[in-house]
Design an enzyme around this catalytic site. Structure first.
Site, PDB file in Angstrom:
ATOM      1  N   LYS A 206       0.815  -1.219   0.000  1.00 32.03           N
ATOM      2  CA  LYS A 206       0.000   0.000   0.000  1.00 32.03           C
ATOM      3  C   LYS A 206       0.849   1.270   0.000  1.00 32.03           C
ATOM      4  O   LYS A 206       0.515   2.261   0.647  1.00 32.03           O
ATOM      5  CB  LYS A 206      -0.963  -0.003   1.207  1.00 32.03           C
ATOM      6  CG  LYS A 206      -1.930  -1.153   1.180  1.00 32.03           C
ATOM      7  CD  LYS A 206      -2.899  -1.107   2.336  1.00 32.03           C
ATOM      8  CE  LYS A 206      -2.395  -1.912   3.509  1.00 32.03           C
ATOM      9  NZ  LYS A 206      -3.408  -2.072   4.561  1.00 32.03           N
TER      10      LYS A 206
ATOM     11  N   ASP B 149      -6.050  -6.949  10.168  1.00 31.99           N
ATOM     12  CA  ASP B 149      -7.337  -6.235  10.194  1.00 31.99           C
ATOM     13  C   ASP B 149      -8.514  -7.117   9.792  1.00 31.99           C
ATOM     14  O   ASP B 149      -9.626  -6.970  10.307  1.00 31.99           O
ATOM     15  CB  ASP B 149      -7.301  -4.948   9.349  1.00 31.99           C
ATOM     16  CG  ASP B 149      -6.833  -5.163   7.933  1.00 31.99           C
ATOM     17  OD1 ASP B 149      -6.411  -6.289   7.615  1.00 31.99           O
ATOM     18  OD2 ASP B 149      -6.877  -4.203   7.144  1.00 31.99           O
TER      19      ASP B 149
HETATM   20 MG    MG Z   1      -7.904  -0.636   7.823  1.00 31.17          MG
END
Ligand code: MG
Ligand code: ADP
Length: 707
Positions: A197, A232
């Site tokens: 990312k 997550d």
């Molecule tokens: Mg997140």
């Protein structure tokens, strides 16, 4: 699509294109329009190249299933890492206390605290704080990033309001959500495999991220500890499962993307060693690395080539929030350069990578007005262009093509996971309600994306089956899930008085269960009990949830190896037993009576014919006496975590790693001695000696005086 034709430049005129050169200087190009490709044909090519008709999504789903199997067979067996999460049991609803969660995603950093109130009260209070991650930290050093996290956390903890209560002497525990590929080594440690990312932080890859955070907390003087390192997706699954037992899959669609699901341990060939007692574990797929069969455009290829990880994370780069806006921007720049979309000059602002963000294209797609005014003003703000209505329509076509592909591929990926589970456990996925918990800013805020995703799932599963598959936004997101996992994996195995269930049944055992040879026993609290004859206990164990035996007393002679076996088997028997079931369970030719107090399991082994309730009461008596002597929760915690205390900081001081000093060991020995003494006061040679709490406490007092 015919809209493009109206803006197609006429043949024969000049156009000027300006975009930065590699040296940053604007380059001015001139070309004859006869060389120019029409905007319409660029759009058509884009739509063709990223089309996802049924055969494409069918192939993606099947290929996802195959890659999952290959990744489960052996580490490195496929693009999908299929990482073991070490989360074998999900929150039950009984969790109580104050817990913290940290979430380092891709765009934001969040800190959250939650007061859990158990089955009845559930989530009593929450507070959270969110910050954008400063751009420079994404390319800085590991220390800089983790110091930022620790100091933000310190500031947040200072603002804890009176709604939150931490039992005296207890340390604040954290569930740390870290949304990057980590090779988990235990529930509270894991090695960063690589940044994704857009992150390129130096000095973290190959390191334990919990150690990085602990060191930063030490540097910043933050007295907290990480009890669970949580991806997550795993946090989302845990958070959603807290409310709904049918949740089996969780998917994140935010800056990046990932998915996890509940897998059977016997379907994980690469899983060596002891399997979880529940027979299930959560697998973090890291599906962003999937790539087989994804339709790609020239804009995807160019974006990938310019990324910090070319050739990697192709699924993520086609379906997640970080990239959708950028792919659209690249298409629009090409249309401007080659087809004079937005007039003669290529808007400078639009030439900056990532200038058009996914929230921008989302906002444009929400514009239902006739003149597409919102689209116009976003284009003006973001790209600095004045646009005509037909140009705005083209922009929307570009956005839609890219978002449609993203949503449909995400849906195909979800079907890939579900059909893998269904193949292994026929009928348990498609023939009943199965929930896929979704989270992430992209899924949450982009309605078109959501509906494309749902369309693909329905197309692939058929309308009947897809009725059983509920894809829904997770109520609490991953934050509370991480805090819940910190609670389920709490390091403070304390006997919290409020968790001690009162046994207040009054039974006269002389009328029943003659085989137990019990006399009168009234178990009403406070009354003395009389016991006659023998109660024959084989052993008593006190174990934590992870199966560590904190105390063991055998009243029958057993080899050490046999004791280990017994302890392992008892742990497996009791740890994941549904709380709805009785507290009695057959064990070999005997039976085990057990009771859970916070994170500790007390188990007694007795004859199959013995009276269960009497022994249950016996356990409770033992706990009450322990409670009496270790009334301070912290002291009880000390009993079992003693080696972790640094005596130089005092008994209530911060815990900083283990301490094996003679002082610490001596103190530990004293405390354990005390516990065994208490045990001996009421069970001797496997028989109950004394069942009056007062009598035992008095006698222990006498012993103390003698010392
Ligand atoms: Mg997140
Ligand atoms: P992270 O993935 O960083 O943990 P989030 O789950 O909040 O954080 O997702 C943030 C991402 O969600 C942003 O990078 C963006 O791509 C996407 N996003 C945020 N808001 C919107 C929106 N209104 N419309 C579409 N996408 C959005």
């Amino acid at each position: 699509m015919s809209v493009a034709a109206t803006t197609s430049p006429a043949v024969g005129t000049l156009y000027v294109s300006r975009f930065p050169t590699s040296r940053g200087m604007p380059r001015v190009t001139m070309a004859l329009r006869s060389n120019v490709v029409s905007v319409g044909s660029i759009l058509t090519k884009l739509q063709q190249d990223c089309a996802t008709p049924f055969p494409v999504i069918r192939h993606v789903a099947d290929s996802m299933t195959a890659d999952m199997r290959a990744g489960l067979a052996v580490d490195g067996g496929s693009n999908l890492k299929m990482i073991l999460s070490y989360v074998d049991s999900l929150p039950s609803g009984n969790e109580k206390g104050l817990f913290y969660a940290l979430d380092l995603g891709g765009t934001n950093f969040r800190a959250l605290r939650v007061q859990l109130g158990g089955k009845e009260d559930r989530v009593v209070a929450t507070e959270f704080e969110q910050l954008s991650i400063p751009q420079e930290l994404m390319f800085g050093t590991s220390e800089e990033l983790f110091d930022f996290i620790a100091s933000t956390l310190a500031g947040f903890a200072e603002k804890e309001s009176e709604k939150f209560h931490l039992p005296h002497g207890r340390q604040r525990e954290i569930g740390f959500t870290f949304s990057f590929p980590v090779k988990q080594t235990s529930i509270d440690s894991g090695i960063l495999m690589k940044w994704t990312k857009g992150f390129a932080v130096s000095g973290t890859a190959g390191r334990d991220v919990v150690a990085c955070l602990n060191e930063a907390m030490e540097r910043q003087g933050v007295d907290m500890r990480v009890s669970a390192l949580v991806n997550d997706t795993v946090g989302t699954l845990a958070g959603a499962r807290y409310w709904d037992d049918d949740v089996l899959v969780a998917v994140i669609l935010g800056t990046g993307t990932n998915a996890c699901y509940v897998e059977r341990t016997d379907c994980i060939p690469k899983l060596q060693g002891p399997k979880s007692s529940s027979g299930r574990t959560i697998i973090n797929t890291e599906w962003g690395a999937f790539s087989d069969g994804i339709p790609l455009t020239v804009f995807d290829r160019d974006m990938d080539a310019a990324s910090i990880n070319p050739g990697e994370q192709i699924f993520e780069k086609t379906i997640s929030g970080m990239y959708l806006g950028e792919i659209a921007r690249r298409a629009l720049v090409t249309m401007a350069e080659e087809g004079s979309l937005f007039g003669m000059a290529v808007p400078n602002k639009l030439s900056t990578p990532f200038a058009l963000r996914t929230p921008d294209i989302c906002a444009m797609q929400q514009d239902n007005s006739d003149d597409l005014q919102a689209v116009g003003s976003i284009l003006h703000n973001v790209a600095g262009v004045e646009s005509s209505l037909s140009e705005r329509r083209i922009v929307l076509e570009v956005c839609d093509a890219i978002v449609r592909r993203g949503g449909r591929l995400a849906g195909a990926g979800i079907v890939g996971i579900l059909q893998k589970m269904e193949q292994d456990s026929k009928g348990t996925i498609f023939n009943k309600r199965t929930v896929v918990a979704m989270d992430g800013g992209l899924y949450e805020h982009y309605p078109q994306y959501r509906s494309y995703l749902q369309d693909a799932v329905t197309e692939l599963l058929g309308s009947e089956t897809s009725k059983n598959i509920v894809i829904e936004h997770s109520k609490d997101g991953s934050g509370i899930g991480a805090a819940l996992l910190a609670a389920t994996n709490s390091k403070s195995e304390t006997l919290i008085p409020t968790l001690c269930v009162d046994i207040t049944i009054a039974v006269d055992y002389s009328y029943e269960h003659n085989s137990t040879k019990l006399g009168n026993i009234s178990t009403e609290k406070g009354k003395n009990r009389q016991i006659s004859d023998d109660l024959s206990i084989r052993f008593i164990l006190l174990q934590n949830r992870q199966g560590k035996t904190r105390l063991a007393k055998y009243y029958v002679p057993l080899e050490d190896s046999e004791k280990h076996k017994v302890e392992y088997e008892v742990h497996r028997l009791v740890v994941n037993r549904d709380p709805k079931f009785t507290n009695f369970v057959e064990f070999r030719t005997h039976k085990v009576i057990y009771r859970r107090y916070a994170g500790l399991f007390f188990a007694l082994c007795v004859d199959i014919t013995d009276n269960e309730l009497a022994y249950l009461e016996c356990i409770h008596l033992f706990v009450e006496i322990l409670d009496h002597f270790f009334s301070n929760v912290c002291e009880l915690d000390l009993v079992f975590n003693f080696h972790k205390i640094n005596p130089s900081k005092g008994i209530h001081g911060p815990r900083r790693g283990s301490d094996d000093s003679p002082h610490a060991r001596c103190l530990l020995a004293c405390v354990l001695f005390m516990v065994y003494l208490i045990l001996d006061e009421f069970i001797l040679a496997g028989e109950l000696q004394e069942t009056s709490k007062r009598a035992i406490i008095e006698r222990m007092g006498e012993l103390e005086k003698l010392e």
